[in-house]
Design an enzyme around this catalytic site. Structure first.
Site, PDB file in Angstrom:
ATOM      1  N   GLN A   1      45.324  53.603  24.891  1.00 16.87           N
ATOM      2  CA  GLN A   1      43.877  53.684  25.179  1.00 16.87           C
ATOM      3  C   GLN A   1      43.516  54.485  26.432  1.00 16.87           C
ATOM      4  O   GLN A   1      42.591  55.301  26.400  1.00 16.87           O
ATOM      5  CB  GLN A   1      43.326  52.267  25.310  1.00 16.87           C
ATOM      6  CG  GLN A   1      41.835  52.195  25.569  1.00 16.87           C
ATOM      7  CD  GLN A   1      41.374  50.758  25.690  1.00 16.87           C
ATOM      8  OE1 GLN A   1      41.275  50.050  24.708  1.00 16.87           O
ATOM      9  NE2 GLN A   1      41.127  50.323  26.904  1.00 16.87           N
TER      10      GLN A   1
ATOM     11  N   GLU B   1      34.797  56.583  27.955  1.00 20.97           N
ATOM     12  CA  GLU B   1      34.791  56.359  29.404  1.00 20.97           C
ATOM     13  C   GLU B   1      34.850  57.664  30.175  1.00 20.97           C
ATOM     14  O   GLU B   1      35.112  57.675  31.380  1.00 20.97           O
ATOM     15  CB  GLU B   1      35.946  55.431  29.809  1.00 20.97           C
ATOM     16  CG  GLU B   1      35.818  54.053  29.171  1.00 20.97           C
ATOM     17  CD  GLU B   1      36.793  53.040  29.727  1.00 20.97           C
ATOM     18  OE1 GLU B   1      37.593  53.375  30.613  1.00 20.97           O
ATOM     19  OE2 GLU B   1      36.744  51.890  29.265  1.00 20.97           O
TER      20      GLU B   1
ATOM     21  N   ASP C   1      46.842  52.114  30.160  1.00 19.48           N
ATOM     22  CA  ASP C   1      46.374  50.904  29.497  1.00 19.48           C
ATOM     23  C   ASP C   1      46.746  51.069  28.035  1.00 19.48           C
ATOM     24  O   ASP C   1      46.101  51.818  27.298  1.00 19.48           O
ATOM     25  CB  ASP C   1      44.862  50.709  29.661  1.00 19.48           C
ATOM     26  CG  ASP C   1      44.385  49.415  29.001  1.00 19.48           C
ATOM     27  OD1 ASP C   1      45.240  48.689  28.448  1.00 19.48           O
ATOM     28  OD2 ASP C   1      43.167  49.136  29.039  1.00 19.48           O
TER      29      ASP C   1
ATOM     30  N   GLU D   1      49.138  48.414  31.609  1.00 13.88           N
ATOM     31  CA  GLU D   1      48.239  47.315  31.246  1.00 13.88           C
ATOM     32  C   GLU D   1      48.421  46.945  29.771  1.00 13.88           C
ATOM     33  O   GLU D   1      48.584  47.835  28.928  1.00 13.88           O
ATOM     34  CB  GLU D   1      46.799  47.795  31.515  1.00 13.88           C
ATOM     35  CG  GLU D   1      45.708  46.787  31.191  1.00 13.88           C
ATOM     36  CD  GLU D   1      44.329  47.368  31.587  1.00 13.88           C
ATOM     37  OE1 GLU D   1      44.265  48.168  32.545  1.00 13.88           O
ATOM     38  OE2 GLU D   1      43.342  47.029  30.922  1.00 13.88           O
TER      39      GLU D   1
ATOM     40  N   ASP E   1      45.090  42.309  30.731  1.00 14.93           N
ATOM     41  CA  ASP E   1      43.639  42.437  30.516  1.00 14.93           C
ATOM     42  C   ASP E   1      43.265  41.526  29.352  1.00 14.93           C
ATOM     43  O   ASP E   1      42.899  40.370  29.561  1.00 14.93           O
ATOM     44  CB  ASP E   1      43.290  43.909  30.251  1.00 14.93           C
ATOM     45  CG  ASP E   1      41.853  44.104  29.776  1.00 14.93           C
ATOM     46  OD1 ASP E   1      41.045  43.174  29.918  1.00 14.93           O
ATOM     47  OD2 ASP E   1      41.537  45.187  29.252  1.00 14.93           O
TER      48      ASP E   1
ATOM     49  N   LYS F   1      37.457  41.450  34.875  1.00  7.07           N
ATOM     50  CA  LYS F   1      36.219  41.944  34.263  1.00  7.07           C
ATOM     51  C   LYS F   1      35.223  40.786  34.252  1.00  7.07           C
ATOM     52  O   LYS F   1      35.401  39.839  33.473  1.00  7.07           O
ATOM     53  CB  LYS F   1      36.486  42.397  32.832  1.00  7.07           C
ATOM     54  CG  LYS F   1      37.324  43.666  32.691  1.00  7.07           C
ATOM     55  CD  LYS F   1      37.716  43.869  31.224  1.00  7.07           C
ATOM     56  CE  LYS F   1      38.215  45.273  30.949  1.00  7.07           C
ATOM     57  NZ  LYS F   1      38.795  45.388  29.577  1.00  7.07           N
TER      58      LYS F   1
ATOM     59  N   ARG G   1      33.796  48.039  31.869  1.00  7.31           N
ATOM     60  CA  ARG G   1      34.040  48.021  30.432  1.00  7.31           C
ATOM     61  C   ARG G   1      33.794  49.429  29.886  1.00  7.31           C
ATOM     62  O   ARG G   1      33.279  50.290  30.582  1.00  7.31           O
ATOM     63  CB  ARG G   1      33.088  47.029  29.720  1.00  7.31           C
ATOM     64  CG  ARG G   1      33.163  45.605  30.195  1.00  7.31           C
ATOM     65  CD  ARG G   1      34.548  45.001  30.171  1.00  7.31           C
ATOM     66  NE  ARG G   1      35.207  45.014  28.885  1.00  7.31           N
ATOM     67  CZ  ARG G   1      35.475  43.939  28.135  1.00  7.31           C
ATOM     68  NH1 ARG G   1      35.109  42.743  28.553  1.00  7.31           N
ATOM     69  NH2 ARG G   1      36.126  44.035  26.989  1.00  7.31           N
ATOM     70  N   SER G   2      34.139  49.618  28.627  1.00  8.20           N
ATOM     71  CA  SER G   2      33.912  50.955  28.052  1.00  8.20           C
ATOM     72  C   SER G   2      32.424  51.220  27.828  1.00  8.20           C
ATOM     73  O   SER G   2      31.985  52.363  27.847  1.00  8.20           O
ATOM     74  CB  SER G   2      34.712  51.130  26.775  1.00  8.20           C
ATOM     75  OG  SER G   2      34.468  50.064  25.883  1.00  8.20           O
TER      76      SER G   2
ATOM     77  N   LYS H   1      39.051  49.900  38.663  1.00  5.50           N
ATOM     78  CA  LYS H   1      39.185  50.711  37.439  1.00  5.50           C
ATOM     79  C   LYS H   1      37.800  50.834  36.808  1.00  5.50           C
ATOM     80  O   LYS H   1      37.190  49.820  36.476  1.00  5.50           O
ATOM     81  CB  LYS H   1      40.152  50.001  36.484  1.00  5.50           C
ATOM     82  CG  LYS H   1      40.342  50.688  35.144  1.00  5.50           C
ATOM     83  CD  LYS H   1      41.186  49.842  34.204  1.00  5.50           C
ATOM     84  CE  LYS H   1      41.287  50.508  32.844  1.00  5.50           C
ATOM     85  NZ  LYS H   1      41.815  49.615  31.793  1.00  5.50           N
TER      86      LYS H   1
END
Ligand code: PGA
Ligand code: ZN
Length: 428
Positions: free
Chosen positions: A164, A206, A243, A286, A313, A338, A367-368, A389
């Site tokens: 990702q 992102e 990630d 991640e 995560d 998060k 978040r995305s 991040k």
């Protein structure tokens, strides 16, 4: 002292970086101060995170949030009016009590996180302090070490590539500002190399490049070349953070990389990642294994956890109880934080404190699906998380957060301290 009694709560539907509806909350206090915050939204969500309440039905692909908005203006407003915004833990406890489910399934985690963060902003405003300073309460803070995405994949790029996030970490930076400068050079260099190779397809959710590679490993090769092309020594001055988000392509101990036409069990997946760690300057990984694969996480951490940071995560979903279990079972050595996975600021802070207690690295994360809301930058500094991040180095919902860090760095002036590579767990 300013009167921090909550007098009024409002909510409205606003729109996020994917053009999806999301919840904005506004909290007004007796002293006239106001706080406002917007809930972000994930695309590769963990199975155990707070529920992102969506209306379903035909509107906006079922993603409307009118119920969550109504919950803020109805039951939440009723319960919080007259309460003290400075008592964050009590407010958040009341939200949890009012909901009554373990994952905010009734009120919606998107409703509760927007309210919880708005309350925090209102209290800081009433004190006349920037949020990071209000949170730190005089304790020493550091500017965070950024993890910044260069290539986007997985659920953020129609699975064009399985892994990702391919990110960089400016190991050689002596300040937060310099880390951004170094990343800007790598981002530019990667874009030029991609365009020259005919592999550039725009940007993913992102802001990282949407790549057309023939294998997942090709992205690692290209990223290493981009670091060199930008004038940095891979692994020394600039490292790679991945990630893997393995829950997106693995379950029940079985993993399948579509791009590589590759299918193996957990041991095969671990072997693949260890090979990458040997060949490329990887400093952080991640979700290397899926969220249901504690055995795999444990085996990977045993094999690589003394060389790289192993981040949970989807595996931890910003829950203190899961972080404590991971510390006992040694299934990772760092926690992604998060706030909207937890549903309230207080629950997110509890997960962060549990991670620090365990000696884990801590990374506050976006978040995305994001917006102009920059709360997480303040949390990363005010809670002294050490790492941040936010996605890539383009698109304003990302840049707003990086730029907010520059303002905080400037406000701290000569007393600004940078977490630097020491914030990473077991890398280098
Ligand atoms: P998400 O992914 O926000 O789409 O869930 C971000 C991440 O996995 O870190
Ligand atoms: Zn992730």
């Amino acid at each position: 002292m300013a009167d921090t009694t909550i007098t009024r709560l409002q909510a409205r539907r606003v729109w996020d970086s994917r053009g999806h509806p999301t919840v904005e909350a506004e909290v007004h206090l007796a002293c006239g101060a106001m706080g406002r915050a917007i809930a972000p939204a994930g695309a590769s969500r963990g199975a155990w995170e707070a529920v992102d309440l969506r209306d379903g039905g035909p509107r906006f692909g079922g993603l409307d949030v009118l119920q969550a908005v109504a919950h803020v203006e109805g039951p939440i407003a009723k319960a919080l009016r007259g309460r003290d915004a400075a008592a964050q833990a009590e407010i958040d406890g009341e939200l949890a009590r009012l909901d009554g489910s373990p994952r905010f399934a009734h009120l919606g985690g998107n409703a509760t996180i927007a309210v919880s963060m708005a309350v925090l902003h209102a209290a800081a405003a009433a004190h006349g302090e920037p949020l990071w300073r209000y949170l730190a309460q005089g304790a020493p803070v550091r500017l965070p070490l950024p993890q910044i995405q260069i290539f986007g994949g997985g659920a953020h790029a129609s699975r064009r590539i399985d892994v990702q996030d391919f990110m960089v970490v400016a190991l050689g930076a002596r300040s937060y500002g310099q880390a951004l400068e170094m990343t800007a050079e790598v981002y530019r260099a990667a874009g030029s190399l991609m365009a020259a190779a005919g592999r550039l397809r725009g940007v993913a959710d992102e802001g990282g490049y949407w790549p057309a590679f023939d294998s997942n490993e090709q992205a690692l090769e290209m990223l290493t070349r981009a670091i060199e092309a930008a004038g940095f020594t891979p692994g020394d001055e600039v490292g790679i953070a991945l990630d893997v988000a393995a829950s997106q392509f693995g379950a029940k101990g079985h993993y399948r990389l579509a791009l590589d036409r590759w299918e193996r069990d957990r041991d095969g997946m671990i072997e693949l990642l260890l090979g990458w760690i040997d060949r490329y300057p990887i400093v952080s990984v991640e979700d290397p294994l899926a969220e249901d694969d504690a055995l795999g996480m444990m085996a990977f951490t045993r094999a690589a956890g003394n060389r790289v940071q192993v981040v949970g995560d989807d595996f931890l979903v910003t829950r203190a109880d899961r972080v404590e279990a991971a510390a006992r079972e040694k299934t990772c050595n760092a926690a992604l934080i998060k706030p909207n996975q937890a549903g309230t600021v207080t629950a997110a802070k509890a997960a962060l404190e549990a991670a620090k207690q365990a000696g884990f690295g801590t990374i506050v994360s976006a978040r995305s699906g994001e917006t102009e809301d920059v709360t997480i930058t303040h949390l990363a500094v005010g809670w002294d998380a050490g790492q941040l991040k936010v996605g890539s180095f383009s698109r304003s919902e990302r840049m707003a957060k990086w730029n907010e860090g520059l303002r905080i760095e400037a406000a701290l002036g000569r007393s600004a301290r940078f977490a630097g590579k020491a914030a990473l767990r077991h890398a280098g």
